[in-house]
Write a protein that holds these residues in place. Structure first.
Motif, PDB file in Angstrom:
ATOM      1  N   VAL A  40       1.597  -3.029  -6.788  1.00  0.00           N
ATOM      2  CA  VAL A  40       2.775  -3.845  -6.521  1.00  0.00           C
ATOM      3  C   VAL A  40       2.385  -4.963  -5.553  1.00  0.00           C
ATOM      4  O   VAL A  40       1.938  -4.692  -4.444  1.00  0.00           O
ATOM      5  CB  VAL A  40       3.929  -3.011  -5.918  1.00  0.00           C
ATOM      6  N   LEU A  41       2.541  -6.198  -6.018  1.00  0.00           N
ATOM      7  CA  LEU A  41       2.368  -7.360  -5.148  1.00  0.00           C
ATOM      8  C   LEU A  41       3.749  -7.795  -4.701  1.00  0.00           C
ATOM      9  O   LEU A  41       4.645  -7.970  -5.529  1.00  0.00           O
ATOM     10  CB  LEU A  41       1.726  -8.527  -5.907  1.00  0.00           C
ATOM     11  N   GLU A  42       3.941  -7.959  -3.407  1.00  0.00           N
ATOM     12  CA  GLU A  42       5.199  -8.480  -2.894  1.00  0.00           C
ATOM     13  C   GLU A  42       4.992  -9.956  -2.590  1.00  0.00           C
ATOM     14  O   GLU A  42       4.117 -10.315  -1.816  1.00  0.00           O
ATOM     15  CB  GLU A  42       5.634  -7.736  -1.641  1.00  0.00           C
ATOM     16  N   VAL A  43       5.781 -10.802  -3.239  1.00  0.00           N
ATOM     17  CA  VAL A  43       5.697 -12.252  -3.055  1.00  0.00           C
ATOM     18  C   VAL A  43       6.974 -12.692  -2.373  1.00  0.00           C
ATOM     19  O   VAL A  43       8.072 -12.312  -2.768  1.00  0.00           O
ATOM     20  CB  VAL A  43       5.551 -12.984  -4.413  1.00  0.00           C
ATOM     21  N   ARG A  44       6.820 -13.518  -1.333  1.00  0.00           N
ATOM     22  CA  ARG A  44       8.004 -13.997  -0.617  1.00  0.00           C
ATOM     23  C   ARG A  44       7.781 -15.408  -0.119  1.00  0.00           C
ATOM     24  O   ARG A  44       6.644 -15.857   0.005  1.00  0.00           O
ATOM     25  CB  ARG A  44       8.383 -13.069   0.528  1.00  0.00           C
ATOM     26  N   GLY A  45       8.886 -16.085   0.158  1.00  0.00           N
ATOM     27  CA  GLY A  45       8.798 -17.413   0.731  1.00  0.00           C
ATOM     28  C   GLY A  45       9.996 -18.262   0.398  1.00  0.00           C
ATOM     29  O   GLY A  45      10.716 -17.993  -0.566  1.00  0.00           O
TER      30      GLY A  45
ATOM     31  N   GLN B 122       0.829  -1.207   0.000  1.00  0.00           N
ATOM     32  CA  GLN B 122       0.000   0.000   0.000  1.00  0.00           C
ATOM     33  C   GLN B 122       0.861   1.254   0.000  1.00  0.00           C
ATOM     34  O   GLN B 122       1.978   1.262   0.499  1.00  0.00           O
ATOM     35  CB  GLN B 122      -0.907   0.005   1.242  1.00  0.00           C
ATOM     36  N   GLY B 123       0.320   2.339  -0.557  1.00  0.00           N
ATOM     37  CA  GLY B 123       0.980   3.643  -0.504  1.00  0.00           C
ATOM     38  C   GLY B 123       2.201   3.778  -1.388  1.00  0.00           C
ATOM     39  O   GLY B 123       3.030   4.658  -1.154  1.00  0.00           O
TER      40      GLY B 123
END
Length: 179
Positions: free
Chosen positions: A102-107, A17-18
């Protein structure tokens, strides 16, 4: 993937967000955009797939276009003001913060999962960026860290992409998919 604890997803994502995002375009031979970026402490990516800086980060999109992305709302405002339409004969900057999500994907299984959803040639290395297709839509993938990527997508397609990503994660890692 036998033996994985399905209560702990192998990849997770969230909408950041933002975010402040500007599309910067320049014509061949341009010097204005380069000078303005330099004065603001930024640099144009030197070649295909490069990203420059931390926050803001300048992401290569094509030879004539880069996206300037910041986690700080309004951070790209000065750049947009300096390169508004008509101020430079060879460049322009537009605020696209409302058009791009913007999607933040992690893992820990990020690479394995990405290999299931994107052509392996589209997987950027750490600090790199690439144009790709996910769910038959254009996205830009930026990899700030080994176990984290940003997927930049048109805001109107976020719900569709989210549903598609959930499905591919569940299928790829056999997480209780209902047939």
């Amino acid at each position: 993937m036998a033996g994985k604890n399905i209560a702990e997803p192998c990849v997770q994502w969230q909408v950041l967000q933002g975010m402040s995002i500007a599309s910067v375009r320049r014509m061949a031979g341009d010097r204005d955009v380069l000078e303005i970026l330099k004065n603001l402490g930024m640099r144009w990516p030197e070649s295909t797939g490069n990203a420059r800086g931390d926050d803001p980060v300048v992401l290569w999109k094509r030879p004539s276009e880069a996206l300037v992305v910041s986690k700080q709302a309004g951070r790209t405002g000065e750049l947009v003001a300096l390169l508004e339409a008509g101020r430079s004969p060879s460049g322009i900057a537009l605020d696209v913060s409302e058009q791009i999500t913007v999607l933040e994907v992690r893992g820990p299984a990020l690479n394995e999962w990405l290999a299931q959803v994107v052509d392996t040639y589209s997987l950027p290395q750490r600090g790199g960026v690439t144009n790709a297709r996910l769910a038959e839509i254009h996205v830009l993938i930026f990899r700030p860290e080994d176990e984290r990527v940003w997927i930049l997508v048109e805001r109107t397609l976020v719900s569709y992409l989210d549903a598609w990503l959930c499905h591919t994660r569940d299928v790829a890692f056999s997480v209780g998919v209902v047939q």
